[in-house]
Design a protein around this motif. Structure first.
Motif, PDB file in Angstrom:
ATOM      1  N   THR A 459       0.805  -1.228   0.000  1.00 56.24           N
ATOM      2  CA  THR A 459       0.000   0.000   0.000  1.00 56.24           C
ATOM      3  C   THR A 459       0.836   1.274   0.000  1.00 56.24           C
ATOM      4  N   ARG A 460       2.155   1.167   0.214  1.00 57.46           N
ATOM      5  CA  ARG A 460       3.019   2.356   0.183  1.00 57.46           C
ATOM      6  C   ARG A 460       4.447   1.931  -0.118  1.00 57.46           C
ATOM      7  N   ALA A 461       5.319   2.922  -0.309  1.00 56.89           N
ATOM      8  CA  ALA A 461       6.708   2.640  -0.665  1.00 56.89           C
ATOM      9  C   ALA A 461       7.432   1.957   0.496  1.00 56.89           C
ATOM     10  N   ARG A 462       8.362   1.093   0.141  1.00 56.37           N
ATOM     11  CA  ARG A 462       9.083   0.336   1.160  1.00 56.37           C
ATOM     12  C   ARG A 462       9.853   1.255   2.101  1.00 56.37           C
ATOM     13  N   ARG A 463      10.472   2.312   1.545  1.00 53.60           N
ATOM     14  CA  ARG A 463      11.275   3.222   2.364  1.00 53.60           C
ATOM     15  C   ARG A 463      10.409   3.936   3.402  1.00 53.60           C
ATOM     16  N   GLU A 464       9.188   4.266   3.027  1.00 49.24           N
ATOM     17  CA  GLU A 464       8.291   4.924   3.975  1.00 49.24           C
ATOM     18  C   GLU A 464       7.961   3.989   5.143  1.00 49.24           C
ATOM     19  N   TRP A 465       7.692   2.734   4.807  1.00 51.07           N
ATOM     20  CA  TRP A 465       7.450   1.755   5.871  1.00 51.07           C
ATOM     21  C   TRP A 465       8.673   1.640   6.780  1.00 51.07           C
ATOM     22  N   GLU A 466       9.834   1.573   6.170  1.00 47.41           N
ATOM     23  CA  GLU A 466      11.059   1.377   6.945  1.00 47.41           C
ATOM     24  C   GLU A 466      11.292   2.523   7.920  1.00 47.41           C
ATOM     25  N   LEU A 467      11.109   3.759   7.466  1.00 46.78           N
ATOM     26  CA  LEU A 467      11.333   4.914   8.336  1.00 46.78           C
ATOM     27  C   LEU A 467      10.340   4.934   9.494  1.00 46.78           C
ATOM     28  N   ASP A 468       9.076   4.653   9.206  1.00 45.93           N
ATOM     29  CA  ASP A 468       8.064   4.650  10.270  1.00 45.93           C
ATOM     30  C   ASP A 468       8.330   3.542  11.291  1.00 45.93           C
ATOM     31  N   ILE A 469       8.694   2.367  10.795  1.00 49.18           N
ATOM     32  CA  ILE A 469       8.950   1.241  11.706  1.00 49.18           C
ATOM     33  C   ILE A 469      10.188   1.514  12.554  1.00 49.18           C
ATOM     34  N   LEU A 470      11.236   2.101  11.946  1.00 49.15           N
ATOM     35  CA  LEU A 470      12.440   2.454  12.706  1.00 49.15           C
ATOM     36  C   LEU A 470      12.120   3.454  13.809  1.00 49.15           C
ATOM     37  N   SER A 471      11.339   4.465  13.461  1.00 50.05           N
ATOM     38  CA  SER A 471      10.974   5.482  14.447  1.00 50.05           C
ATOM     39  C   SER A 471      10.199   4.864  15.602  1.00 50.05           C
ATOM     40  N   ARG A 472       9.258   3.997  15.284  1.00 54.03           N
ATOM     41  CA  ARG A 472       8.453   3.365  16.336  1.00 54.03           C
ATOM     42  C   ARG A 472       9.308   2.409  17.167  1.00 54.03           C
ATOM     43  N   TYR A 473      10.221   1.718  16.511  1.00 53.46           N
ATOM     44  CA  TYR A 473      11.101   0.781  17.214  1.00 53.46           C
ATOM     45  C   TYR A 473      11.971   1.516  18.232  1.00 53.46           C
ATOM     46  N   ARG A 474      12.527   2.664  17.822  1.00 45.70           N
ATOM     47  CA  ARG A 474      13.417   3.416  18.719  1.00 45.70           C
ATOM     48  C   ARG A 474      12.668   3.986  19.920  1.00 45.70           C
ATOM     49  N   SER A 475      11.362   4.158  19.778  1.00 47.13           N
ATOM     50  CA  SER A 475      10.576   4.680  20.904  1.00 47.13           C
ATOM     51  C   SER A 475      10.263   3.603  21.940  1.00 47.13           C
ATOM     52  N   MET A 476      10.683   2.356  21.673  1.00 51.28           N
ATOM     53  CA  MET A 476      10.380   1.237  22.571  1.00 51.28           C
ATOM     54  C   MET A 476      11.606   0.785  23.350  1.00 51.28           C
ATOM     55  N   GLU A 477      12.508   1.691  23.594  1.00 50.56           N
ATOM     56  CA  GLU A 477      13.767   1.337  24.250  1.00 50.56           C
ATOM     57  C   GLU A 477      13.542   0.702  25.616  1.00 50.56           C
ATOM     58  N   HIS A 478      12.490   1.089  26.288  1.00 49.88           N
ATOM     59  CA  HIS A 478      12.241   0.620  27.652  1.00 49.88           C
ATOM     60  C   HIS A 478      11.598  -0.766  27.698  1.00 49.88           C
ATOM     61  N   LEU A 479      11.207  -1.327  26.554  1.00 53.27           N
ATOM     62  CA  LEU A 479      10.496  -2.605  26.530  1.00 53.27           C
ATOM     63  C   LEU A 479      11.452  -3.784  26.394  1.00 53.27           C
ATOM     64  N   THR A 480      11.135  -4.879  27.075  1.00 55.47           N
ATOM     65  CA  THR A 480      11.876  -6.132  26.905  1.00 55.47           C
ATOM     66  C   THR A 480      11.218  -6.957  25.802  1.00 55.47           C
ATOM     67  N   LYS A 481      11.830  -8.080  25.481  1.00 53.27           N
ATOM     68  CA  LYS A 481      11.245  -8.971  24.474  1.00 53.27           C
ATOM     69  C   LYS A 481       9.873  -9.477  24.922  1.00 53.27           C
TER      70      LYS A 481
END
Length: 677
Positions: A459-481
């Motif tokens: 539904t959208r460009a791969r790079r756009e997905w990658e940037l959004d997922i990276l941003s969300r991932y970095r906001s989860m620093e406090h979470l464990t597996k």
């Protein structure tokens, strides 16, 4: 000891050689047709060598281990068998074929029901049970195979039978009896006969070994099974020979399992028979949805339920009641790679034999010409229940996560863009943990493709997905597996169709034209959910309260449900109708149980409240007594006040009445005065 008979009964037997007395001694039951044919020659007998077979007489003559056979006397063709055996004895010049010790100093000349069920080393002339005449010759051949398996030779020689030959004989017996209930009963009675009064220990052990092999693959009928279980139980708990006792115990356990699961659907393989004869287990592989696997053991009697329990013990899964084995089939055409969505999961009955299952998988692979059919056993949940959320078993949570993740990646959970980003980031975090620069990982691109459903990724460009997922991932620093897994589960569970079990079906009848030809059904605690498979799209939901009726056949399932306030019947083609109905009924039962528990807790709370109100702490007794006294005084004062108020009210009424009378007198006086003037 011969059984004494009444003269009238003996005369009846002599008068009619083609019948014998029934259990009450008055009715006459025709002989089996095989006996009639055999008695049609010049052989003459007045019945003097046979004791009659009435249960009243048998109960006093047969030993304890045969007591269970007395109610089944009508199933045995006693007189016909003994008559034909007597003829065989006379023609061979032998005194007897039956292995039974004589009583006293004289050799017995009469043969009884007990003789019929004693070991003999010579062939039998007819079946022991009354069976279809077309099967009698098969029954006599079976006994010949039993003798051969035991190494019994009528010429008094002991023959040694190797394991290969024994396996072949067992497979022949399976082929003859597995699909024929009458011959199964006959086989069990014949083998049990060879275990009674057997003078040779090695022959006896072989007979019990054969009994164990037969009980492991098929059960007798209900009535013969009752007698056989009682007989085997007696031997298992009273035999002096430890090897015989062990085989009898194994036979008893095998009977319990085969009676519950029924006969094998396919003839057991050679390796299964050899495994029992050599006292070893076979192994097979069971996969999980994350492509890991475990090896389990099985034998001829192992069912799906047994395999699930063993696997749960291996992986230390304590709460496994909602898990089962599934057959996963995937077709790969030519050189094309297998499509992840082209998988079919077939639920397996708890009583299905693992041996049958593996044989069917092999046969399916052999039939698939021009295609590569991948078949494997999968261990996963049968359905998600509301009570799952309270389970804290780490393995339970992990397997639930893998299954929901698997369904999400397949596209079974249509979600919005923001949820897709969040779910992808959580899966990556659960996989690799938190790292400062995840994009520098060698498998970063693989993780992005793996954890983002293909349909959503387009539904959208791969790079756009990658940037959004990276941003969300970095906001989860406090979470464990573990935190990431729990959040992933929580998000999917909150969806209306979350924690569903999915079934691919074909529409048969859609009275309102709501659904496409092929659809995916999702069943969860909220109801039934309908999806378009390609492209995956959520269409409609029917809550449990809107489903008035449902049912299934071998090829279809139907729902009578309310749509926009109107009842309609929808029908779908599927071979998983029973699984769909079981899942629905389970969720309905859970709802009813929850309501019942809630009502009961409220009722218990009221009772507990009454009890607590009646409880008086000792420190408050004086205070409460004082309060009661004051309350009583107040009540007395109030009563007196009310009394005084009543009296005052009465005086006021009298005063008012007196005043009215005075006014009347004044008016009368004024009128009289006016008249005088």
């Amino acid at each position: 000891m011969p059984i004494d008979t009444l003269p009238s009964m003996t005369q009846s037997m002599r008068a009619s050689r083609s019948s014998f007395s029934s259990s009450n001694g008055h009715e006459e039951v025709p002989f089996h047709s095989a006996a009639s044919v055999s008695n049609g020659d010049d052989y003459d007998s007045d019945g003097s060598n046979f004791a009659p077979s009435t249960p009243s007489a048998l109960s006093m003559a047969v030993p304890a281990e045969l007591a269970g056979a007395i109610p089944l006397i009508d199933r045995f063709q006693v007189e016909a068998f003994l008559r034909m055996m007597q003829k065989q004895i006379n023609s061979s010049g032998k005194r007897s074929f039956f292995s039974k010790k004589s009583v006293g100093t004289q050799v017995r000349e009469k043969f009884t029901f007990e003789d019929m069920l004693c070991f003999q080393k010579d062939p039998i002339p007819t079946s022991l049970l009354k069976i279809n005449s077309d099967l009698v010759s098969r029954a006599t051949k079976m006994f010949h195979m039993i003798l051969k398996y035991m190494g019994v030779d009528s010429s008094e020689r002991v023959t040694s039978v190797g394991i290969d030959e024994r396996v072949e004989l067992v497979l022949k017996l399976y082929k003859q009896t597995l699909k024929r209930a009458e011959l199964r009963d006959e086989l069990f009675v014949q083998i049990s006969k060879q275990t009674r009064n057997n003078p040779d220990r090695q022959n006896l052990i072989k007979a019990w070994e054969l009994m164990y092999l037969c009980a492991s693959s098929m059960p007798p009928s209900k009535d013969i099974g009752g007698y056989l279980s009682e007989y085997v139980h007696n031997v298992a708990h009273s035999a002096s020979d430890s090897e015989v006792q062990t085989l009898a115990l194994n036979t008893l356990n095998a009977l319990k399992r085969s009676v519950k699961a029924g006969p094998r659907n396919t003839i057991p393989g050679r390796e299964e028979v050899e495994a029992i004869l050599t006292n070893r287990k076979l192994t097979t592989i069971v996969f999980f949805l994350d492509e890991t696997f475990e090896e389990i053991t099985y034998d001829m009697t192992t069912t799906v339920s047994d395999a699930v329990e063993e696997l749960a013990n291996i992986i230390k899964l304590s709460a496994y009641s909602s898990f089962s084995l599934f057959e996963c089939r995937k077709v790969v055409n030519g050189s094309k790679s297998a499509d992840l969505g082209n998988e079919e999961y077939i639920g397996l009955d708890d009583n299905k034999y693992i041996g049958d299952l593996l044989a069917e998988i092999k046969a399916a692979k052999d039939r698939s010409k021009g295609e590569i059919l991948q078949c494997k056993l999968i261990f996963k949940k049968k359905l998600f229940r509301e009570s799952d959320e309270a389970v804290t078993d780490p393995m339970f949570v992990q397997l639930s996560y893998f299954q929901l993740q698997h369904d999400y990646i397949l596209g079974n959970y249509p979600v919005g863009r923001d949820d897709a980003v969040q779910l992808s980031a959580l899966q990556i975090l659960a996989e690799i943990g938190f790292v400062c620069s995840p994009e520098s990982c060698t498998d970063w691109n693989t993780l992005l493709e793996r954890f983002l459903p293909r349909q959503i990724a387009l539904t959208r460009a791969r790079r756009e997905w990658e940037l959004d997922i990276l941003s969300r991932y970095r906001s989860m620093e406090h979470l464990t597996k573990d935190d990431a897994r729990q959040q992933f589960l929580r998000i999917l569970r909150t969806l209306p169709y979350g924690s569903s079990i999915f079934f691919s079906v074909r529409k048969i009848d859609d009275p309102i034209g709501l659904l496409p030809g092929r659809i995916v059904l999702g069943i969860n605690k909220r109801g039934v959910h309908f999806f378009r498979p390609v492209p995956k799209e959520y269409l409609h939901s029917a809550e449990l309260r809107d489903i008035m009726q449902f049912g299934s056949s071998n090829t279809a399932v139907f729902f009578k449900m309310r749509v926009a306030g109107v009842l309609h019947i929808f029908q779908f083609e599927t071979k998983q109708g029973e699984e769909i109905c079981v899942a629905l009924q389970t969720h309905i039962n859970d709802v009813m149980l929850r309501r019942y528990s809630k009502a009961r807790s409220v009722a218990n709370g009221s009772v507990n409240g009454d009890v607590s109100n009646n409880f008086k702490p000792p420190s408050l007794e004086v205070y409460e007594k004082r309060v009661q006294d004051l309350s009583k005084a107040v009540e007395e004062s109030q009563k007196n006040t009310n009394q005084l108020l009543g009296e005052l009210h009465e005086k006021q009424k009298q005063e008012l009445k007196t005043q009215e009378e005075l006014e009347c007198l004044k008016n009368a006086l004024r009128k009289e005065k006016e008249d005088l003037m």
